[in-house]
Design an enzyme around this catalytic site. Sequence first.
Site, short mmCIF file in Angstrom:
data_model
loop_
_atom_site.label_atom_id
_atom_site.label_comp_id
_atom_site.label_asym_id
_atom_site.label_seq_id
_atom_site.Cartn_x
_atom_site.Cartn_y
_atom_site.Cartn_z
N SER A 1 -1.66 10.12 2.30
CA SER A 1 -2.41 10.70 3.29
C SER A 1 -2.05 9.84 4.72
O SER A 1 -2.71 10.34 5.83
CB SER A 1 -3.99 10.78 3.05
N LYS B 1 -0.32 11.66 7.29
CA LYS B 1 -0.78 12.91 8.21
C LYS B 1 -1.07 12.45 9.61
O LYS B 1 -1.01 13.07 10.69
CB LYS B 1 -2.46 13.02 7.51
N VAL C 1 -4.28 7.62 -0.91
CA VAL C 1 -4.59 7.22 -2.26
C VAL C 1 -3.41 6.80 -3.02
O VAL C 1 -3.81 6.35 -4.11
CB VAL C 1 -5.27 8.85 -3.09
#
Length: 307
Positions: A63, A66, A260
Amino acid sequence: MSISAIVQDVYEEMRPHFGEGKVADYIPALARVPLDKFGIAVVTTDGETAFAGDALEPFSIQSVSKVFTLTLALGRVGSGLWKRVGREPSGDPFNSIVQLEHEHGIPRNPFINAGAIVTADVLLAGHQPRETLGEILQFMRYISQDDTVYMDEDVARSEQATGFRNAALANYMRGYGNITNPVEKTLGVYFHQCSIAMSCLQLAWAGQFLANGGKLPGNGPRIVSAERARRINALMLTCGHYDASGDFAFRVGLPGKSGVGGGIMAVAPGKASIAVWSPGLNEIGNSAAGTRALELFAKKTGWSVFG
């Protein structure tokens, strides 16, 4: 004390905490990563680097990607993006579907999974997935100034095989008209962007434009305007750690984005970008030792944005 000495200090003080937390075993490729890995890297705005531990070993940034797809999407559609995704903290887990129902398919922010899937959909518009992924990878190599950055196909396949909640989010938003491309193509882009593999040092270089007012170090090229860099940093501070974003701001006091895979990229505006990696996650899904290391680093440097 020099940055190198502080980084070494943090590394030594963190030794007893290596292996804390639990790997993201719901993604098979991440379940195999050794729990005791730990790396930290810092790149200052004048290009000085310091790193320790496993800082040169590539890992799945998940992530953290992002931040960079958001940057590209804002370059593509500007403030029009905010018609399709919000800018508020979610207070819910990163893969929650609950708010989408209340808010008619508009994700709360671009850093929860639903918001990042919308961002991927924006980047895909008018392109085939292969072209879009090429654009994302080219951008990551450019801002990290390293052509060895790659997408890990094993991780991408792992995510596609187990990403049922993400498929549910995408289909739900498609039902509201907030996903405009075929769901499987948008998800393909999303899973592959999450599979980008980078080392802490590469990731710290990639975050430089956010530390340096939108430009690469020194007199490097401008990536975004100073205002856009500030706004991306603001979103990282308020939303970058899911429903632990407030706690991260309280403890560390720097804009940051977790993944993660155990990575966290943090930004000290005007000073440096920092990346840490420790695969063991806490109960919220953020790196346990990585968060602790950044808290220690912020304390030793006094770089919290809150003074």
